[in-house]
Design an enzyme around this catalytic site. Structure first.
Site, mmCIF file in Angstrom:
data_model
loop_
_atom_site.group_PDB
_atom_site.id
_atom_site.type_symbol
_atom_site.label_atom_id
_atom_site.label_comp_id
_atom_site.label_asym_id
_atom_site.label_seq_id
_atom_site.Cartn_x
_atom_site.Cartn_y
_atom_site.Cartn_z
ATOM 1 N N HIS B 386 0.834 -1.218 0.000
ATOM 2 C CA HIS B 386 0.000 0.000 0.000
ATOM 3 C C HIS B 386 0.859 1.256 0.000
ATOM 4 O O HIS B 386 0.699 2.140 -0.848
ATOM 5 C CB HIS B 386 -0.912 -0.009 1.235
ATOM 6 C CG HIS B 386 -1.463 1.335 1.593
ATOM 7 N ND1 HIS B 386 -2.407 1.986 0.822
ATOM 8 C CD2 HIS B 386 -1.168 2.173 2.620
ATOM 9 C CE1 HIS B 386 -2.694 3.154 1.362
ATOM 10 N NE2 HIS B 386 -1.954 3.303 2.451
ATOM 11 N N PHE B 387 1.813 1.346 0.958
ATOM 12 C CA PHE B 387 2.491 2.642 1.056
ATOM 13 C C PHE B 387 3.556 2.847 -0.014
ATOM 14 O O PHE B 387 4.041 3.957 -0.205
ATOM 15 C CB PHE B 387 2.990 2.944 2.469
ATOM 16 C CG PHE B 387 4.045 2.046 3.047
ATOM 17 C CD1 PHE B 387 3.803 1.346 4.216
ATOM 18 C CD2 PHE B 387 5.299 1.933 2.456
ATOM 19 C CE1 PHE B 387 4.776 0.545 4.796
ATOM 20 C CE2 PHE B 387 6.280 1.134 3.022
ATOM 21 C CZ PHE B 387 6.018 0.432 4.186
ATOM 22 N N HIS B 388 3.848 1.802 -0.797
ATOM 23 C CA HIS B 388 4.705 2.070 -1.960
ATOM 24 C C HIS B 388 3.880 2.689 -3.094
ATOM 25 O O HIS B 388 4.441 3.290 -4.013
ATOM 26 C CB HIS B 388 5.418 0.795 -2.420
ATOM 27 C CG HIS B 388 6.680 0.526 -1.650
ATOM 28 N ND1 HIS B 388 6.686 -0.065 -0.403
ATOM 29 C CD2 HIS B 388 7.969 0.823 -1.937
ATOM 30 C CE1 HIS B 388 7.925 -0.146 0.039
ATOM 31 N NE2 HIS B 388 8.735 0.392 -0.867
ATOM 32 N N ARG B 449 5.003 -8.619 6.977
ATOM 33 C CA ARG B 449 5.912 -7.558 6.503
ATOM 34 C C ARG B 449 7.154 -7.570 7.387
ATOM 35 O O ARG B 449 7.238 -8.311 8.377
ATOM 36 C CB ARG B 449 5.230 -6.194 6.555
ATOM 37 C CG ARG B 449 4.938 -5.683 7.960
ATOM 38 C CD ARG B 449 4.213 -4.374 7.988
ATOM 39 N NE ARG B 449 5.084 -3.222 7.738
ATOM 40 C CZ ARG B 449 4.781 -1.992 8.166
ATOM 41 N NH1 ARG B 449 3.684 -1.809 8.850
ATOM 42 N NH2 ARG B 449 5.561 -0.969 7.895
#
Lengths: 48, 564, 167
Positions: B386-388, B449
């Site tokens: 998501h945060f990439h 993660r």
């Protein structure tokens, strides 16, 4: 100033139909993708 | 040096940015790009490790472990590259928006150098493997005190630069009591104002627990309270990253695309809503924490839905601005007009592609924030997936796009090989599609993660295809990152200069309505600031009081043997 | 937009954008409703505060972690994570199919994660706190529980497995 006038004239007619089309696709993507993870949640069993 | 001609449309001022201000902005961008280039070296190392190619043994003894690399990747990319680029970019938007120099230039320089000292202070323990605690540094994992002190100085430095912008605004306001704040300057002020509220959490965490603890002044920390303090800042931190990209999407990209900002009032409203709603929702990062009641988690989930709204507004307003620009350029059809946008312009292409991937980033964010749906994805590779899309593409690729006019403007030199800038943007887009999709799918399959999955014993055969795609995406992203740094460096160091009169122009979009017609309540600070304070007190007050009252520093002592 | 005269202060919201605002709000309300029903009506809940403990001196059931059968097919399972051996204790658990197991998990030193694969059991493990969720195993099979929060060099090897066997 004529050119300025002309674009102001355009402003009145310009309604972002293309934007709406793109955002309809975006809403469909939201519903499909969010919905699929929501269904995964439901499929993996309650936690109480 | 500002000569002012009053014309019907508010004060139109021609202003020449001083050489020293240009150099000052350039210094920010230089530190930012250096941080990005070092930080981006470790991205591929992690991605290759997922695919079973572990290069870390070859980096011994300089880099000890996967987790030291992950800490460097996170701190340098997500904290240093972003903070320096943002403060540099907002120095420009403040000066150019108000068409006047900074009110106290030395103050901003003090802020900058405080950040640089903080950066070095934090980098030393990281490089010595004394701070392999990742960029969330959750206690009881304990880093060297210099790591916490360094991060504190970076935050304090960014405060000081923020105050430099506020003082400049106050001076401008005295001279222009009735003029609407120019949009690009307003966007910077709004972001820095939100940042002042946001960083209170991390400041309290470090000053009351992490720093005294790592100096041996107190026995331990309360890990649950530390998480609450951290995520008080952690979420608005993502808006500190995102809003500068929004300033460019709203206030500059429409001009670059040949059009105007579709709605000045709604653009401003979005920023006010971000000030109001960025902070009071941090528990959506703590949905599966043991120490936060489910009721408060639910309230913060609903508040997170409310902050999704200004991003929906942004989607409409930015795309409508681009549609109008494309139709000005002869774009036809319901969606065919997209082809008429200036895709040969690297700065525009990078920001358009960033916007496209950001739509999927937004959907992922809404999923993460959806209370119990978070059980499916929490702490899995879905989250970095998501945060990439958000900080590493919507923000970083947009910053790369901004650099493609900003560095030529600072150096007075033409962009080196503009066609390569377009290729770089597409390479990032394609690499990220592969990498991020693989990470999302792995997350849904249960992959954790922050874990070198290449060596994890519980990895089923089912994951291997996606683990390979992670490595492939990482390789493509690495090529794109090298291209970006190469283009920017070549632009800055080439001898060729732009002929006088043909310098790069800072793109500032006019809006379709005269900003003076935007309602006054969208240009007054006090009511929004008061609302923000009240909402934070309501959303965080009770739980902070409860968690502080029940603080147990004994429960978070540093392990006798250091775990890394 | 054109009906208001251009010199009057107003938001100038395009009718299409006004509709988009409505669609966005409705969409968010529908998602919020789905989440609320799943959470508070169907039992898809997130952890809530269970108990505070002293990680340096775990007493009571924590002194020998593992399964406790409360009544036929209903179990409490106490699990402890640590970052010296990077193991969950116990590492192996076996329950008959149809059992309802309440997971109580804590740590003796730093933070860990506890994710029971293919289920919704996903908890942050914080020293000094007990994380609790409950699950009913309807199918035979093996469910790994893995550490999902960075906890040092041994983090990647930290896992255990729960096997559901025929009654």
């Amino acid at each position: 100033m004529a050119e300025e006038q002309q674009t102001d004239q355009q402003v009145e007619e310009f309604h972002p139909k293309g934007t709406v089309a793109i955002l309809v696709m975006f809403v469909l993507a939201i519903i499909i993708l969010w919905g699929s993870v929501y269904l995964i949640l439901l499929s993996r069993g309650v936690t109480v | 040096m500002a000569t002012r001609e009053d014309s019907g449309k508010g004060t139109l001022t021609t202003y020449e940015v001083t050489k020293s201000d240009k150099r000052f902005i350039g210094a920010h961008i230089l530190v930012a790009v250096i941080a990005l280039s070092i930080g981006s070296l470790f991205g591929p190392l992690q991605a290759f490790q997922f695919s079973g190619v572990d290069l870390y043994p070859y980096l011994q003894p300089v880099f000890k472990s996967y987790y030291q690399g992950l800490t460097i990747h996170g701190v340098l990319n997500a904290l240093v590259w972003t903070t320096f680029f943002i403060t540099g970019f907002f120095t420009l938007t403040t000066i150019w928006g108000f068409k006047r120099g900074l009110r106290y230039p030395t103050l901003n320089r003090v802020g900058f150098w405080t950040m640089v000292v903080g950066l070095v202070m934090a980098a030393v323990p990281i490089l010595l493997d004394e701070a392999s605690v990742l960029y969330t540094f959750y206690p009881p994992l304990q880093a060297n005190w210099a790591f916490y002190a360094g991060l504190t100085l970076v935050v304090v430095g960014s405060w000081i630069e923020g105050y430099g912008f506020f003082f400049t605004y106050r001076a401008w306001r005295k001279d222009n009591p009735d003029t609407r704040t120019p949009f690009i300057a307003f966007g910077g002020l709004a972001t820095m104002a939100m940042w002042q509220f946001a960083t209170l959490g991390i400041a309290v965490e470090i000053l009351t627990m992490l720093l005294p603890w790592s100096l041996g002044l107190i026995e331990g920390t309360d890990p649950q309270l530390a998480r609450t303090y951290f995520w008080f800042t952690g979420h608005p931190l993502v808006y500190f990253w995102l809003l500068p990209a929004y300033v460019s999407w709203y206030g500059m990209l429409p001009k670059q695309a040949g059009g105007k900002l579709f709605s000045d009032s709604l653009a401003r409203l979005a920023f006010w809503l971000f000030i109001l709603l960025s902070v009071p929702l941090g528990f959506h990062h703590q949905f599966v924490d043991p120490g936060v009641p489910a009721g408060w988690k639910y309230i913060h989930a609903v508040l997170t839905y409310s902050v999704f709204f200004p991003s929906m507004l942004t989607a409409f307003t930015v795309i409508a601005s681009l549609e109008r620009a494309a139709r000005n350029r002869g774009g036809k059809g319901l969606i065919g007009w997209v082809r008429a946008l200036p895709w040969n312009n690297g700065s525009v292409t990078a920001q358009l592609l960033a916007g496209i991937l950001f739509m999927f980033g937004g959907i992922g964010g809404l999923t993460n924030a959806s209370y119990n749906v978070n059980l499916v994805v929490h702490n899995t590779t879905w989250v970095p997936g998501h945060f990439h899309l958000t900080v590493a593409t919507a923000v970083t690729l947009s910053f790369m796009g901004i650099s493609y006019w900003l560095v030529p403007w600072i150096t007075g030199k033409p962009l080196w090989k503009p066609r390569w800038a377009v290729i770089q943007a597409w390479t990032w887009f394609i690499g990220m599609l592969i990498f991020s999709n693989a990470m999302h799918v792995l997350g849904l399959l249960g992959a954790p993660r922050r874990t070198p999955l290449g060596v994890a014993p519980y990895v089923p055969e089912e994951w291997s295809g996606h683990l390979l795609r992670v490595g492939l995406g990482g390789a493509i992203l690495f090529v794109s990152a090298v291209m970006f740094v190469w283009i920017v460096a070549k632009t800055a160091w080439q001898r060729e200069r732009l002929p006088v009169g043909a310098e790069v122009e800072i793109p500032v979009a006019e809006s379709m309505q005269d900003p003076q017609l935007t309602p006054r309540w969208l240009d007054r600070w006090v009511p929004w600031i008061v609302g923000t304070i009240l909402l934070i007190l309501v959303a965080y007050g009770p739980q902070l009081v409860d968690q502080i009252a029940n603080i147990d520093l004994g429960s978070g002592q540093a392990p006798t043997i250091r775990p890394w | 937009m054109s009906e208001q005269n251009a010199t009057q202060e107003s938001m100038h919201i395009d009718p299409y954008e006004r509709n988009w605002i409505r669609i966005s709000i409705i969409l968010l309300i529908v998602f919020a409703a789905a989440v609320t029903i799943a959470g508070f009506a169907l039992g898809f809940q997130v952890p809530s505060p269970e108990e505070r403990v002293d990680p340096n001196n775990l007493t009571g059931p924590w002194e020998n972690p593992g399964l406790r059968e409360l009544s036929p097919g209903v179990y409490d399972l106490y699990i402890i994570g640590n970052a010296t051996t990077w193991q969950f204790e116990p590492r192996e658990v076996e329950v008959p199919v149809g059992s309802t197991v309440s997971f109580y998990v804590t740590s003796t030193d730093i933070q860990h994660g506890f994710k029971l694969q293919d289920t919704n059991i996903n908890m942050q493990i914080v020293p000094g706190q007990v994380s609790k969720l409950t699950y009913t195993f309807d199918e035979v099979g093996t469910y790994d529980y893995i550490c999902t929060e960075y906890c040092g060099v041994g983090h990647a090897a930290m896992f255990g497995s729960l096997t559901v066997v025929e009654k």
